[in-house]
Design a protein around this motif. Structure first.
Motif, PDB file in Angstrom:
ATOM      1  N   LEU A 168       0.823  -1.205   0.000  1.00 22.20           N
ATOM      2  CA  LEU A 168       0.000   0.000   0.000  1.00 22.20           C
ATOM      3  C   LEU A 168       0.860   1.259   0.000  1.00 22.20           C
ATOM      4  CD1 LEU A 168      -2.817  -0.918   2.548  1.00 22.20           C
ATOM      5  CD2 LEU A 168      -2.898  -1.030   0.061  1.00 22.20           C
ATOM      6  N   ALA A 169       2.038   1.172   0.612  1.00 22.36           N
ATOM      7  CA  ALA A 169       2.954   2.308   0.626  1.00 22.36           C
ATOM      8  C   ALA A 169       3.851   2.331  -0.604  1.00 22.36           C
ATOM      9  CB  ALA A 169       3.809   2.280   1.892  1.00 22.36           C
ATOM     10  N   LEU A 170       4.309   1.141  -1.029  1.00 27.87           N
ATOM     11  CA  LEU A 170       5.225   1.083  -2.171  1.00 27.87           C
ATOM     12  C   LEU A 170       4.505   1.322  -3.489  1.00 27.87           C
ATOM     13  CD1 LEU A 170       7.455  -1.989  -1.202  1.00 27.87           C
ATOM     14  CD2 LEU A 170       7.979   0.447  -0.969  1.00 27.87           C
ATOM     15  N   GLY A 171       3.258   0.865  -3.605  1.00 27.62           N
ATOM     16  CA  GLY A 171       2.525   1.001  -4.858  1.00 27.62           C
ATOM     17  C   GLY A 171       2.392   2.436  -5.341  1.00 27.62           C
ATOM     18  N   PRO A 172       1.890   3.350  -4.503  1.00 28.11           N
ATOM     19  CA  PRO A 172       1.803   4.750  -4.937  1.00 28.11           C
ATOM     20  C   PRO A 172       3.155   5.370  -5.259  1.00 28.11           C
ATOM     21  CG  PRO A 172       0.336   4.365  -3.084  1.00 28.11           C
ATOM     22  CD  PRO A 172       1.174   3.132  -3.235  1.00 28.11           C
ATOM     23  N   ILE A 173       4.219   4.979  -4.532  1.00 32.57           N
ATOM     24  CA  ILE A 173       5.550   5.518  -4.816  1.00 32.57           C
ATOM     25  C   ILE A 173       6.029   5.060  -6.187  1.00 32.57           C
ATOM     26  CG2 ILE A 173       7.967   5.499  -4.097  1.00 32.57           C
ATOM     27  CD1 ILE A 173       7.008   5.241  -1.219  1.00 32.57           C
ATOM     28  N   ILE A 174       5.888   3.755  -6.451  1.00 34.15           N
ATOM     29  CA  ILE A 174       6.274   3.232  -7.765  1.00 34.15           C
ATOM     30  C   ILE A 174       5.417   3.862  -8.857  1.00 34.15           C
ATOM     31  CG2 ILE A 174       6.377   1.149  -9.185  1.00 34.15           C
ATOM     32  CD1 ILE A 174       6.950  -0.425  -6.630  1.00 34.15           C
ATOM     33  N   GLY A 175       4.110   3.963  -8.575  1.00 33.30           N
ATOM     34  CA  GLY A 175       3.216   4.584  -9.548  1.00 33.30           C
ATOM     35  C   GLY A 175       3.577   6.030  -9.807  1.00 33.30           C
ATOM     36  N   ASP A 176       4.022   6.754  -8.779  1.00 34.56           N
ATOM     37  CA  ASP A 176       4.417   8.156  -8.940  1.00 34.56           C
ATOM     38  C   ASP A 176       5.646   8.266  -9.838  1.00 34.56           C
ATOM     39  OD1 ASP A 176       4.278  10.912  -8.467  1.00 34.56           O
ATOM     40  OD2 ASP A 176       5.752  10.774  -6.869  1.00 34.56           O
ATOM     41  N   ILE A 177       6.620   7.401  -9.631  1.00 35.25           N
ATOM     42  CA  ILE A 177       7.824   7.419 -10.466  1.00 35.25           C
ATOM     43  C   ILE A 177       7.477   7.117 -11.919  1.00 35.25           C
ATOM     44  CG2 ILE A 177      10.039   6.287 -10.890  1.00 35.25           C
ATOM     45  CD1 ILE A 177      10.210   5.800  -7.862  1.00 35.25           C
ATOM     46  N   SER A 225      -4.362   7.321   0.096  1.00 35.21           N
ATOM     47  CA  SER A 225      -5.458   7.477   1.056  1.00 35.21           C
ATOM     48  C   SER A 225      -6.638   6.587   0.691  1.00 35.21           C
ATOM     49  CB  SER A 225      -5.897   8.934   1.123  1.00 35.21           C
ATOM     50  OG  SER A 225      -6.395   9.375  -0.134  1.00 35.21           O
ATOM     51  N   ILE A 226      -6.928   6.474  -0.609  1.00 31.79           N
ATOM     52  CA  ILE A 226      -8.037   5.626  -1.045  1.00 31.79           C
ATOM     53  C   ILE A 226      -7.712   4.154  -0.823  1.00 31.79           C
ATOM     54  CG2 ILE A 226      -9.399   4.897  -3.039  1.00 31.79           C
ATOM     55  CD1 ILE A 226      -9.181   7.739  -4.093  1.00 31.79           C
ATOM     56  N   LEU A 227      -6.491   3.750  -1.182  1.00 31.36           N
ATOM     57  CA  LEU A 227      -6.092   2.362  -0.983  1.00 31.36           C
ATOM     58  C   LEU A 227      -6.103   1.997   0.496  1.00 31.36           C
ATOM     59  CD1 LEU A 227      -3.083   2.003  -3.463  1.00 31.36           C
ATOM     60  CD2 LEU A 227      -5.231   0.744  -3.568  1.00 31.36           C
ATOM     61  N   PHE A 228      -5.558   2.878   1.320  1.00 28.25           N
ATOM     62  CA  PHE A 228      -5.484   2.638   2.762  1.00 28.25           C
ATOM     63  C   PHE A 228      -6.885   2.475   3.350  1.00 28.25           C
ATOM     64  CE2 PHE A 228      -4.960   3.724   7.210  1.00 28.25           C
ATOM     65  CZ  PHE A 228      -3.779   3.079   7.543  1.00 28.25           C
ATOM     66  N   THR A 229      -7.792   3.388   2.965  1.00 28.29           N
ATOM     67  CA  THR A 229      -9.162   3.322   3.486  1.00 28.29           C
ATOM     68  C   THR A 229      -9.893   2.094   2.974  1.00 28.29           C
ATOM     69  OG1 THR A 229      -9.236   5.742   3.597  1.00 28.29           O
ATOM     70  CG2 THR A 229     -11.340   4.572   3.660  1.00 28.29           C
ATOM     71  N   ALA A 230      -9.757   1.808   1.678  1.00 30.19           N
ATOM     72  CA  ALA A 230     -10.450   0.655   1.102  1.00 30.19           C
ATOM     73  C   ALA A 230      -9.971  -0.648   1.730  1.00 30.19           C
ATOM     74  CB  ALA A 230     -10.228   0.615  -0.412  1.00 30.19           C
ATOM     75  N   PHE A 231      -8.678  -0.707   2.070  1.00 30.32           N
ATOM     76  CA  PHE A 231      -8.130  -1.936   2.632  1.00 30.32           C
ATOM     77  C   PHE A 231      -8.526  -2.122   4.093  1.00 30.32           C
ATOM     78  CE2 PHE A 231      -4.829  -4.320   4.839  1.00 30.32           C
ATOM     79  CZ  PHE A 231      -4.717  -5.450   4.049  1.00 30.32           C
ATOM     80  N   PHE A 232      -8.397  -1.074   4.884  1.00 26.61           N
ATOM     81  CA  PHE A 232      -8.599  -1.210   6.323  1.00 26.61           C
ATOM     82  C   PHE A 232     -10.051  -1.044   6.755  1.00 26.61           C
ATOM     83  CE2 PHE A 232      -4.021  -0.313   6.470  1.00 26.61           C
ATOM     84  CZ  PHE A 232      -3.625  -1.321   7.316  1.00 26.61           C
ATOM     85  N   ALA A 233     -10.815  -0.259   6.029  1.00 29.09           N
ATOM     86  CA  ALA A 233     -12.184   0.033   6.489  1.00 29.09           C
ATOM     87  C   ALA A 233     -13.235  -0.780   5.778  1.00 29.09           C
ATOM     88  CB  ALA A 233     -12.472   1.534   6.312  1.00 29.09           C
ATOM     89  N   PHE A 234     -13.299  -0.684   4.453  1.00 25.34           N
ATOM     90  CA  PHE A 234     -14.425  -1.266   3.747  1.00 25.34           C
ATOM     91  C   PHE A 234     -14.495  -2.793   3.789  1.00 25.34           C
ATOM     92  CE2 PHE A 234     -14.089   2.910   1.541  1.00 25.34           C
ATOM     93  CZ  PHE A 234     -15.263   3.427   2.068  1.00 25.34           C
ATOM     94  N   PRO A 235     -13.361  -3.541   3.753  1.00 21.79           N
ATOM     95  CA  PRO A 235     -13.494  -4.990   3.874  1.00 21.79           C
ATOM     96  C   PRO A 235     -14.143  -5.430   5.180  1.00 21.79           C
ATOM     97  CG  PRO A 235     -11.321  -4.410   3.053  1.00 21.79           C
ATOM     98  CD  PRO A 235     -11.965  -3.131   3.497  1.00 21.79           C
ATOM     99  N   ILE A 236     -13.996  -4.602   6.238  1.00 23.25           N
ATOM    100  CA  ILE A 236     -14.604  -4.961   7.525  1.00 23.25           C
ATOM    101  C   ILE A 236     -16.110  -4.856   7.451  1.00 23.25           C
ATOM    102  CG2 ILE A 236     -14.734  -4.312   9.965  1.00 23.25           C
ATOM    103  CD1 ILE A 236     -11.881  -3.292   9.732  1.00 23.25           C
ATOM    104  N   TYR A 237     -16.606  -3.885   6.634  1.00 20.02           N
ATOM    105  CA  TYR A 237     -18.055  -3.706   6.517  1.00 20.02           C
ATOM    106  C   TYR A 237     -18.662  -4.634   5.486  1.00 20.02           C
ATOM    107  CZ  TYR A 237     -16.710   0.710   8.686  1.00 20.02           C
ATOM    108  OH  TYR A 237     -16.180   1.662   9.494  1.00 20.02           O
ATOM    109  N   SER A 238     -17.858  -5.041   4.489  1.00 25.67           N
ATOM    110  CA  SER A 238     -18.396  -5.829   3.385  1.00 25.67           C
ATOM    111  C   SER A 238     -18.533  -7.280   3.811  1.00 25.67           C
ATOM    112  CB  SER A 238     -17.492  -5.727   2.157  1.00 25.67           C
ATOM    113  OG  SER A 238     -17.364  -4.371   1.756  1.00 25.67           O
ATOM    114  N   PRO A 239     -19.599  -7.959   3.362  1.00 24.97           N
ATOM    115  CA  PRO A 239     -19.761  -9.369   3.707  1.00 24.97           C
ATOM    116  C   PRO A 239     -18.816 -10.231   2.900  1.00 24.97           C
ATOM    117  CG  PRO A 239     -21.568  -8.647   2.290  1.00 24.97           C
ATOM    118  CD  PRO A 239     -20.769  -7.412   2.628  1.00 24.97           C
TER     119      PRO A 239
END
Length: 217
Positions: free
Chosen positions: A19-28, A203-217
């Motif tokens: 989640l941290a490396l992906g945006p950095i690689i994508g930015d480069i 921010s979107i990846l972090f939120t989607a990973f940590f928050a939404f999977p908990i709510y999704s069945p």
């Protein structure tokens, strides 16, 4: 399968670090790609390849890139159709929603590049408040279990798998659309605020990973 679901399945195989490396690689990659495209002002990818490469290489390259773009777009439309069918309109068959999405996408593809860009800008402006509200709501929801989030810290320094790293990098590859829309930037010398893209993507990846999977069945 959505990027969020793949990352969630790889949560014990380095998805946290990805989640941290992906945006950095994508930015480069974004800076390299966009800077390269701006050297060919007013030209889109088919024109660039036709002038820079032999025909025997340019045509297969365009077919390969076109196929990858088609598959990527098709996966997005299919995921959207399933999401809308599941959460917004359960009574509507998925294939009907998919046909509607394809019709809208086809209509947009027939429009001029500047029309699509202006429409995208308008949609982005209208959706940013909703996006910010969703992020804030996700973290302030009383059902949010921060103990589970803290438990995932133990897996932070596990080296990511290729799958999780590819997913997190793919989430910030929207800049590739410049290969088509570059012809609308003939007078542009530099693209400003590119640094915001990996920040928003993280921010979107972090939120989607940590928050939404908990709510999704």
């Amino acid at each position: 399968m959505s990027c969020r679901r793949i990352a969630y399945r790889e949560r014990y195989d380095g998805a946290i670090l990805s989640l941290a490396l992906g945006p950095i690689i994508g930015d480069i990659l974004m800076y390299i790609f966009t800077s390269s495209m701006l050297t060919f002002r007013g030209q889109w990818l088919p024109e660039i390849l036709r002038h820079a490469l032999p025909r025997a290489i340019a045509i297969p390259a365009l077919l390969l890139l076109g196929s990858a773009s088609f598959i990527s777009g098709a996966l997005v439309l299919i995921n959207y159709a399933f999401i809308v069918s599941r959460y917004l309109s359960p009574e509507t068959p998925v294939y009907v929603l998919l046909i509607l999405f394809v019709a809208v996408a086809s209509f947009g593809a027939l429009q001029a590049s500047k029309t699509v860009l202006y429409s995208t800008e308008l949609i982005l402006i209208l959706n940013v408040p909703l996006l910010l509200f969703s992020i804030v709501k996700a973290y302030t929801n009383p059902n949010m279990n921060f103990d589970e989030v803290r438990a995932m810290i133990d897996y932070t320094w596990i080296f990511p798998s290729w799958k999780s790293l590819a997913v997190s990098t793919y989430a910030v590859t929207g800049y590739i659309s410049l290969s088509i829309f570059n012809r609308a930037f003939s007078g542009v010398q530099i693209l400003k605020h590119r640094w915001t893209i990996p920040c928003i993507g993280f921010s979107i990846l972090f939120t989607a990973f940590f928050a939404f999977p908990i709510y999704s069945p």
